[in-house]
Design a protein around this motif. Structure first.
Motif, PDB file in Angstrom:
ATOM      1  N   SER A   1      -1.551 -13.224   5.675  1.00 36.80           N
ATOM      2  CA  SER A   1      -1.019 -12.175   4.810  1.00 36.80           C
ATOM      3  C   SER A   1      -2.046 -11.072   4.630  1.00 36.80           C
ATOM      4  O   SER A   1      -3.250 -11.335   4.578  1.00 36.80           O
ATOM      5  N   LEU A   2      -1.567  -9.839   4.542  1.00 40.55           N
ATOM      6  CA  LEU A   2      -2.394  -8.663   4.274  1.00 40.55           C
ATOM      7  C   LEU A   2      -1.609  -7.724   3.370  1.00 40.55           C
ATOM      8  O   LEU A   2      -0.389  -7.832   3.257  1.00 40.55           O
ATOM      9  N   ASP A   3      -2.324  -6.774   2.752  1.00 41.39           N
ATOM     10  CA  ASP A   3      -1.595  -5.704   2.078  1.00 41.39           C
ATOM     11  C   ASP A   3      -0.803  -4.929   3.115  1.00 41.39           C
ATOM     12  O   ASP A   3       0.397  -4.761   3.013  1.00 41.39           O
ATOM     13  N   SER A   4      -1.488  -4.455   4.163  1.00 42.87           N
ATOM     14  CA  SER A   4      -0.822  -3.883   5.330  1.00 42.87           C
ATOM     15  C   SER A   4      -1.808  -3.883   6.485  1.00 42.87           C
ATOM     16  O   SER A   4      -3.024  -3.782   6.270  1.00 42.87           O
ATOM     17  N   THR A   5      -1.295  -3.999   7.678  1.00 46.52           N
ATOM     18  CA  THR A   5      -2.178  -4.022   8.844  1.00 46.52           C
ATOM     19  C   THR A   5      -2.864  -2.669   9.038  1.00 46.52           C
ATOM     20  O   THR A   5      -4.003  -2.617   9.495  1.00 46.52           O
ATOM     21  N   ASN A   6      -2.195  -1.575   8.694  1.00 45.21           N
ATOM     22  CA  ASN A   6      -2.835  -0.262   8.803  1.00 45.21           C
ATOM     23  C   ASN A   6      -3.980  -0.121   7.801  1.00 45.21           C
ATOM     24  O   ASN A   6      -5.010   0.483   8.104  1.00 45.21           O
ATOM     25  N   GLU A   7      -3.811  -0.677   6.594  1.00 45.32           N
ATOM     26  CA  GLU A   7      -4.891  -0.620   5.608  1.00 45.32           C
ATOM     27  C   GLU A   7      -6.086  -1.435   6.069  1.00 45.32           C
ATOM     28  O   GLU A   7      -7.236  -1.037   5.875  1.00 45.32           O
ATOM     29  N   GLU A   8      -5.838  -2.583   6.669  1.00 42.16           N
ATOM     30  CA  GLU A   8      -6.942  -3.382   7.205  1.00 42.16           C
ATOM     31  C   GLU A   8      -7.640  -2.642   8.335  1.00 42.16           C
ATOM     32  O   GLU A   8      -8.875  -2.668   8.449  1.00 42.16           O
TER      33      GLU A   8
ATOM     34  N   HIS B   1       2.693 -11.664   7.206  1.00 37.75           N
ATOM     35  CA  HIS B   1       3.345 -11.071   6.035  1.00 37.75           C
ATOM     36  C   HIS B   1       2.526  -9.890   5.550  1.00 37.75           C
ATOM     37  O   HIS B   1       1.290  -9.914   5.591  1.00 37.75           O
ATOM     38  N   GLN B   2       3.214  -8.840   5.104  1.00 35.71           N
ATOM     39  CA  GLN B   2       2.558  -7.685   4.492  1.00 35.71           C
ATOM     40  C   GLN B   2       3.072  -7.543   3.060  1.00 35.71           C
ATOM     41  O   GLN B   2       4.282  -7.487   2.836  1.00 35.71           O
ATOM     42  N   ALA B   3       2.151  -7.462   2.115  1.00 36.57           N
ATOM     43  CA  ALA B   3       2.553  -7.297   0.715  1.00 36.57           C
ATOM     44  C   ALA B   3       2.882  -5.852   0.392  1.00 36.57           C
ATOM     45  O   ALA B   3       3.665  -5.576  -0.520  1.00 36.57           O
ATOM     46  N   GLN B   4       2.278  -4.917   1.142  1.00 33.79           N
ATOM     47  CA  GLN B   4       2.477  -3.499   0.862  1.00 33.79           C
ATOM     48  C   GLN B   4       2.706  -2.723   2.162  1.00 33.79           C
ATOM     49  O   GLN B   4       2.131  -1.656   2.374  1.00 33.79           O
ATOM     50  N   GLY B   5       3.544  -3.263   3.021  1.00 35.84           N
ATOM     51  CA  GLY B   5       3.861  -2.571   4.263  1.00 35.84           C
ATOM     52  C   GLY B   5       4.518  -1.230   3.989  1.00 35.84           C
ATOM     53  O   GLY B   5       5.265  -1.077   3.033  1.00 35.84           O
ATOM     54  N   ARG B   6       4.221  -0.251   4.832  1.00 36.33           N
ATOM     55  CA  ARG B   6       4.777   1.079   4.610  1.00 36.33           C
ATOM     56  C   ARG B   6       5.126   1.740   5.931  1.00 36.33           C
ATOM     57  O   ARG B   6       4.582   1.424   6.982  1.00 36.33           O
ATOM     58  N   GLY B   7       6.037   2.699   5.823  1.00 32.24           N
ATOM     59  CA  GLY B   7       6.414   3.515   6.967  1.00 32.24           C
ATOM     60  C   GLY B   7       5.975   4.946   6.739  1.00 32.24           C
ATOM     61  O   GLY B   7       5.096   5.227   5.922  1.00 32.24           O
ATOM     62  N   ARG B   8       6.609   5.864   7.444  1.00 35.67           N
ATOM     63  CA  ARG B   8       6.286   7.277   7.272  1.00 35.67           C
ATOM     64  C   ARG B   8       6.623   7.740   5.866  1.00 35.67           C
ATOM     65  O   ARG B   8       7.545   7.251   5.225  1.00 35.67           O
TER      66      ARG B   8
ATOM     67  N   GLY C   1       5.284   7.293   3.119  1.00 31.20           N
ATOM     68  CA  GLY C   1       5.115   6.320   2.051  1.00 31.20           C
ATOM     69  C   GLY C   1       6.283   5.397   1.813  1.00 31.20           C
ATOM     70  O   GLY C   1       6.323   4.667   0.818  1.00 31.20           O
ATOM     71  N   ARG C   2       7.255   5.391   2.709  1.00 30.92           N
ATOM     72  CA  ARG C   2       8.412   4.513   2.527  1.00 30.92           C
ATOM     73  C   ARG C   2       7.985   3.043   2.640  1.00 30.92           C
ATOM     74  O   ARG C   2       7.105   2.689   3.417  1.00 30.92           O
ATOM     75  N   VAL C   3       8.654   2.190   1.885  1.00 31.69           N
ATOM     76  CA  VAL C   3       8.364   0.759   1.929  1.00 31.69           C
ATOM     77  C   VAL C   3       8.889   0.168   3.235  1.00 31.69           C
ATOM     78  O   VAL C   3      10.001   0.486   3.672  1.00 31.69           O
ATOM     79  N   TRP C   4       8.062  -0.677   3.878  1.00 31.59           N
ATOM     80  CA  TRP C   4       8.499  -1.407   5.067  1.00 31.59           C
ATOM     81  C   TRP C   4       8.621  -2.873   4.676  1.00 31.59           C
ATOM     82  O   TRP C   4       7.628  -3.518   4.368  1.00 31.59           O
ATOM     83  N   GLN C   5       9.840  -3.395   4.669  1.00 31.88           N
ATOM     84  CA  GLN C   5      10.071  -4.760   4.238  1.00 31.88           C
ATOM     85  C   GLN C   5       9.433  -5.763   5.201  1.00 31.88           C
ATOM     86  O   GLN C   5       9.461  -5.579   6.410  1.00 31.88           O
ATOM     87  N   SER C   6       8.866  -6.821   4.639  1.00 24.59           N
ATOM     88  CA  SER C   6       8.150  -7.823   5.424  1.00 24.59           C
ATOM     89  C   SER C   6       8.995  -9.085   5.566  1.00 24.59           C
ATOM     90  O   SER C   6       8.812 -10.065   4.852  1.00 24.59           O
ATOM     91  N   LYS C   7       9.932  -9.065   6.482  1.00 26.02           N
ATOM     92  CA  LYS C   7      10.797 -10.212   6.725  1.00 26.02           C
ATOM     93  C   LYS C   7      10.093 -11.214   7.646  1.00 26.02           C
ATOM     94  O   LYS C   7       9.488 -10.837   8.655  1.00 26.02           O
ATOM     95  N   ALA C   8      10.192 -12.504   7.308  1.00 32.12           N
ATOM     96  CA  ALA C   8       9.543 -13.546   8.100  1.00 32.12           C
ATOM     97  C   ALA C   8      10.053 -13.535   9.538  1.00 32.12           C
ATOM     98  O   ALA C   8      11.253 -13.384   9.782  1.00 32.12           O
TER      99      ALA C   8
END
Length: 247
Positions: free
Chosen positions: A15-22, A41-48, A50-57
């Motif tokens: 799990s990460l906040d987001s792979t881009n943040e890492e 899993h991403q807890a704070q995944g995002r798209g363009r 600032g849109r939320v990117w859902q982290s589906k298993a």
């Protein structure tokens, strides 16, 4: 274990906040890449925007951190490079799938006209982070625009690491093409796979919308829009909604 191209590495997280943040943290600490950062899993995944990117298993959440061998002014072109690499990679898993996949300006991959994957390009200084989210197993719910999954199309699940195995090779090949020959062959290949090309589209900007015909891409990747008054406008950022399906 995935088979990365020579000289590339991978860090796999539960799990990460987001792979881009890492990727941003790694780059600021001196990492130059190429480094693949993948999370289950991403807890704070995002798209363009600032849109939320859902982290589906079962879906793929990955970022490639690298230092490109081209001028900084050209690095936005990596969004098109990544889109082609992803198109190439997913086409590997099913004969005939390539014809159903289309690249949507500026950063989406569609399956049968519905969103399957998104790309988020971020950079600072010399580094670029290419984030990719691919709906391999499940599509997000309660989103503004419909989405689909590869599982829904194929009737079977593709393991995220198996997908990354192929994607890493395809991105290396497309990057090499871009670094050696520039944007023109990437542009031509992207246009061959473009969704809505030649058709009527609605381009939503920050403060207005423009309707016209999707005429193609400029030499730097900007969208060319033929307006009703017979003029042409160059669009560098915006959301595109095709009104009719082009070639």
């Amino acid at each position: 274990m995935i088979r990365l191209p020579s000289g590339e590495r991978c860090q796999h997280f539960v799990s990460l906040d987001s792979t881009n943040e890492e990727a941003r943290r790694r780059a600021r600490s001196g990492e130059a890449g190429p480094l693949w950062i993948v999370a289950d899993h991403q807890a704070q995944g995002r798209g363009r925007r600032g849109r939320v990117w859902q982290s589906k298993a079962g879906n793929l959440f990955v970022t490639c951190l690298l230092t490109p061998n081209r001028p900084g002014t050209e690095r936005a072109q990596l969004s098109f490079v990544a889109a082609l690499a992803l198109h190439d990679a997913l086409s590997y898993f099913e004969e005939g799938l390539a014809a159903r996949l289309r690249c949507k300006w500026p950063n989406d991959l569609l399956l049968d006209g519905v969103k399957l994957a998104g790309i988020l390009l971020e950079s600072e200084g010399d580094w670029v982070a290419i984030g990719l989210g691919v709906n391999l197993a499940e599509a997000p719910e309660n989103v503004e625009r419909p989405a689909t999954s590869l599982c829904a199309a194929l009737g079977r699940k593709i393991d995220p690491m198996a997908c990354l195995d192929v994607l890493s090779l395809r991105l290396q090949a497309r990057r090499a093409q871009w670094e050696e020959f520039g944007f023109e062959p990437i542009r031509n290949d992207w246009l061959m796979r473009a969704y809505g090309l030649g058709g009527a589209i609605d381009v939503r900007l920050d403060n207005r919308s423009l309707m016209g015909r999707f005429a193609g891409l400029d030499r730097d990747g900007a969208l060319l829009l033929d307006l009703p008054d017979q003029t042409q406008k160059r669009i560098t950022a915006g959301d595109v909604f095709p009104l009719t399906k082009g070639a």
